[in-house]
Motif scaffolding. Structure first.
Motif, mmCIF file in Angstrom:
data_model
loop_
_atom_site.group_PDB
_atom_site.id
_atom_site.type_symbol
_atom_site.label_atom_id
_atom_site.label_comp_id
_atom_site.label_asym_id
_atom_site.label_seq_id
_atom_site.Cartn_x
_atom_site.Cartn_y
_atom_site.Cartn_z
ATOM 1 N N MET A 1 73.494 20.666 25.374
ATOM 2 C CA MET A 1 73.240 22.020 24.718
ATOM 3 C C MET A 1 73.462 21.847 23.448
ATOM 4 S SD MET A 1 75.251 25.589 25.736
ATOM 5 C CE MET A 1 75.150 25.476 27.415
ATOM 6 N N ASN A 2 72.707 22.308 22.428
ATOM 7 C CA ASN A 2 72.920 22.164 20.991
ATOM 8 C C ASN A 2 73.605 23.543 20.533
ATOM 9 O OD1 ASN A 2 71.346 24.595 20.765
ATOM 10 N ND2 ASN A 2 69.179 23.265 20.642
ATOM 11 N N ARG A 3 73.928 23.123 19.382
ATOM 12 C CA ARG A 3 74.809 24.326 18.855
ATOM 13 C C ARG A 3 74.526 25.751 18.636
ATOM 14 N NH1 ARG A 3 76.712 23.070 12.664
ATOM 15 N NH2 ARG A 3 77.315 21.136 13.541
ATOM 16 N N TYR A 4 72.984 25.746 18.434
ATOM 17 C CA TYR A 4 72.625 27.214 18.618
ATOM 18 C C TYR A 4 72.557 27.850 20.029
ATOM 19 C CZ TYR A 4 69.090 30.810 18.148
ATOM 20 O OH TYR A 4 68.474 32.134 18.367
ATOM 21 N N GLU A 5 72.074 27.014 20.755
ATOM 22 C CA GLU A 5 72.076 27.431 22.251
ATOM 23 C C GLU A 5 73.540 27.722 22.772
ATOM 24 O OE1 GLU A 5 70.609 25.833 26.761
ATOM 25 O OE2 GLU A 5 70.542 24.602 25.103
ATOM 26 N N LEU A 74 61.957 34.941 30.578
ATOM 27 C CA LEU A 74 62.534 34.014 29.401
ATOM 28 C C LEU A 74 63.322 33.019 29.915
ATOM 29 C CD1 LEU A 74 62.842 36.869 26.874
ATOM 30 C CD2 LEU A 74 61.288 35.133 26.748
ATOM 31 N N GLY A 75 64.514 33.280 30.973
ATOM 32 C CA GLY A 75 65.350 32.620 31.429
ATOM 33 C C GLY A 75 64.813 31.282 32.075
ATOM 34 N N CYS A 76 63.511 31.704 33.017
ATOM 35 C CA CYS A 76 62.997 30.475 33.645
ATOM 36 C C CYS A 76 62.353 29.478 32.468
ATOM 37 C CB CYS A 76 61.870 30.970 34.464
ATOM 38 S SG CYS A 76 62.313 31.917 35.891
ATOM 39 N N LEU A 80 63.633 25.600 32.260
ATOM 40 C CA LEU A 80 62.672 24.533 32.381
ATOM 41 C C LEU A 80 62.664 23.387 31.079
ATOM 42 C CD1 LEU A 80 59.577 26.516 33.763
ATOM 43 C CD2 LEU A 80 61.094 24.498 34.980
ATOM 44 N N VAL A 81 62.872 24.238 29.656
ATOM 45 C CA VAL A 81 62.995 23.374 28.513
ATOM 46 C C VAL A 81 64.296 22.591 28.286
ATOM 47 C CG1 VAL A 81 62.858 23.634 25.859
ATOM 48 C CG2 VAL A 81 61.408 24.830 27.316
ATOM 49 N N THR A 82 65.409 23.449 28.850
ATOM 50 C CA THR A 82 66.942 22.993 28.120
ATOM 51 C C THR A 82 67.481 22.269 29.528
ATOM 52 O OG1 THR A 82 68.166 25.033 28.607
ATOM 53 C CG2 THR A 82 66.953 24.622 26.400
ATOM 54 N N ALA A 83 67.085 22.668 30.686
ATOM 55 C CA ALA A 83 67.888 22.163 31.977
ATOM 56 C C ALA A 83 69.380 22.856 31.963
ATOM 57 C CB ALA A 83 67.795 20.814 32.073
ATOM 58 N N THR A 84 69.514 24.025 31.270
ATOM 59 C CA THR A 84 70.996 24.706 31.011
ATOM 60 C C THR A 84 70.953 25.447 32.160
ATOM 61 O OG1 THR A 84 71.089 24.389 28.754
ATOM 62 C CG2 THR A 84 72.477 25.795 29.759
ATOM 63 N N ARG A 85 72.189 25.212 33.109
ATOM 64 C CA ARG A 85 72.254 25.898 34.491
ATOM 65 C C ARG A 85 72.422 27.589 34.128
ATOM 66 N NH1 ARG A 85 70.657 24.694 38.986
ATOM 67 N NH2 ARG A 85 71.385 22.544 38.718
ATOM 68 N N PHE A 86 73.117 28.065 32.971
ATOM 69 C CA PHE A 86 73.113 29.345 32.532
ATOM 70 C C PHE A 86 71.947 30.379 32.836
ATOM 71 C CE2 PHE A 86 73.355 32.616 29.564
ATOM 72 C CZ PHE A 86 74.389 33.451 29.879
ATOM 73 N N TRP A 87 70.679 29.200 32.133
ATOM 74 C CA TRP A 87 69.401 30.041 32.013
ATOM 75 C C TRP A 87 68.975 30.474 33.377
ATOM 76 C CZ3 TRP A 87 69.765 32.286 27.699
ATOM 77 C CH2 TRP A 87 70.359 31.576 26.598
ATOM 78 N N GLU A 88 69.252 29.464 34.296
ATOM 79 C CA GLU A 88 68.652 29.579 35.570
ATOM 80 C C GLU A 88 69.469 30.613 36.219
ATOM 81 O OE1 GLU A 88 68.898 27.333 39.767
ATOM 82 O OE2 GLU A 88 70.086 26.873 38.276
ATOM 83 N N GLY A 152 67.928 20.806 42.339
ATOM 84 C CA GLY A 152 67.613 20.771 40.864
ATOM 85 C C GLY A 152 65.985 21.014 41.129
ATOM 86 N N SER A 153 65.370 20.263 42.220
ATOM 87 C CA SER A 153 64.025 20.173 42.098
ATOM 88 C C SER A 153 63.196 21.646 42.544
ATOM 89 C CB SER A 153 63.315 19.298 43.128
ATOM 90 O OG SER A 153 64.000 19.347 44.284
ATOM 91 N N VAL A 154 64.010 22.141 43.539
ATOM 92 C CA VAL A 154 63.699 23.576 43.889
ATOM 93 C C VAL A 154 64.002 24.552 42.924
ATOM 94 C CG1 VAL A 154 64.072 25.148 45.730
ATOM 95 C CG2 VAL A 154 64.277 22.917 46.557
ATOM 96 N N SER A 155 65.467 24.511 42.169
ATOM 97 C CA SER A 155 65.424 25.509 41.112
ATOM 98 C C SER A 155 64.355 25.450 40.013
ATOM 99 C CB SER A 155 66.751 25.268 40.595
ATOM 100 O OG SER A 155 67.774 25.383 41.334
ATOM 101 N N ARG A 156 63.818 24.363 39.922
ATOM 102 C CA ARG A 156 62.694 24.261 38.766
ATOM 103 C C ARG A 156 61.243 24.602 39.285
ATOM 104 N NH1 ARG A 156 65.288 19.176 37.847
ATOM 105 N NH2 ARG A 156 64.131 18.144 39.545
ATOM 106 N N LEU A 157 61.034 24.386 40.678
ATOM 107 C CA LEU A 157 59.955 25.164 41.374
ATOM 108 C C LEU A 157 59.862 26.781 41.185
ATOM 109 C CD1 LEU A 157 57.535 24.937 43.123
ATOM 110 C CD2 LEU A 157 58.823 24.783 45.120
ATOM 111 N N ALA A 158 61.210 27.118 41.578
ATOM 112 C CA ALA A 158 61.406 28.527 41.474
ATOM 113 C C ALA A 158 61.146 29.317 40.029
ATOM 114 C CB ALA A 158 62.888 29.141 42.118
ATOM 115 N N SER A 159 61.670 28.310 38.983
ATOM 116 C CA SER A 159 61.594 28.407 37.579
ATOM 117 C C SER A 159 59.999 28.655 37.290
ATOM 118 C CB SER A 159 62.428 27.681 36.465
ATOM 119 O OG SER A 159 63.703 27.846 37.044
#
Length: 248
Positions: A1-5, A74-76, A80-88, A152-159
């Motif tokens: 997670m970068n500073r901006y995120e 947007l959260g999905c 998908l881009v950052t893999a940060t759990r918060f967005w999921e 993680g794979s199913v979470s990405r599929l849902a996203s």
């Protein structure tokens, strides 16, 4: 997670943990109820009936439901881009609330339409049909996500599903302008509309429902974060318990 995120996530968490959305929801909810029953017009589509008051919640719920599903989209994308759990967690929480709002939109619209248009449902109306598509699409999203089980794979599929399925939302909201609507004619920017609605009361209700959405979203995200911590502790405890013991 970068500073901006990290800064954005930190800001959202502070908003979700604040008591302000809860108080705003209470005050604006009372204001909405008071203005609807004390000031709003009962006449719409050439019919003067008390059921028209439901429009002052039907429309805001539909609008905020669209906002909720946009947040899910947007959260999905961000997950998908950052893999940060918060967005999921944000995407799923907003999807749950959006699905409830879509359901309430269909229910209140049917009740209202039964009096105004003398029908619970009309398959020839493009808005009704496309909105039902949204309901099925996001029911599928929640079903897929419920099977993730921390995978993680199913979470990405849902996203991915949440990103692709979002196309139904703008199509439905623009449907009355893209195609000829039998019942739902465009009301915004349309001088020929028959829906005479009191704009100031509608605005209060929109803000009230939006505040309710923020409050519910914060509550669901906190619950999901707490659940994730509990699962992590359970997994850590199980792992430590199953470690091989040294020889006596």
């Amino acid at each position: 997670m970068n500073r901006y995120e990290r800064s954005v996530v930190g800001l959202l968490r502070r908003v979700f943990r604040s008591s302000i959305p809860g108080y705003l929801t209470l005050l604006l909810g009372l204001a909405s109820v008071g203005s609807v029953f004390g000031y709003a017009s009962e006449s719409m589509y050439g019919v003067a009936h008390g059921i028209n008051r439901i429009a002052y919640w039907h429309v805001p719920i539909a609008v905020v439901g669209g906002i909720a599903l946009t947040v899910t989209f947007l959260g999905c994308v961000l997950y998908l881009v950052t893999a940060t759990r918060f967005w999921e967690q944000l995407a799923h929480a907003s999807g749950e609330i959006g699905f409830v709002f879509v359901t309430l939109t269909l229910v209140t619209g049917s009740v209202w339409g039964r009096v105004i248009w003398n029908t619970w449902w009309d398959w020839s109306d493009i808005r009704l049909v496309t909105f039902l598509f949204i309901w099925f699409i996001y029911a599928g999203y929640l079903i897929i996500y419920s099977g993730a089980g921390g995978s993680g794979s199913v979470s990405r599929l849902a996203s991915v599903y949440g990103v692709v399925g979002f196309i139904t939302v703008p199509i439905s909201y623009a449907s009355t302008r893209l195609w000829t609507a039998r019942l739902h004619s465009p009301s915004v920017g349309n001088p020929e509309t028959e829906a005479t609605i009191t704009a100031s009361v509608l605005l209060v209700s929109v803000i009230a429902v939006l505040s309710l959405y923020v409050y519910l979203l914060g509550s669901r995200v906190r619950v999901r974060e707490l659940s994730a911590r509990v699962d992590s502790l359970k997994h850590r405890t199980t792992t430590e318990t199953q470690k091989p013991m040294g020889d006596d």
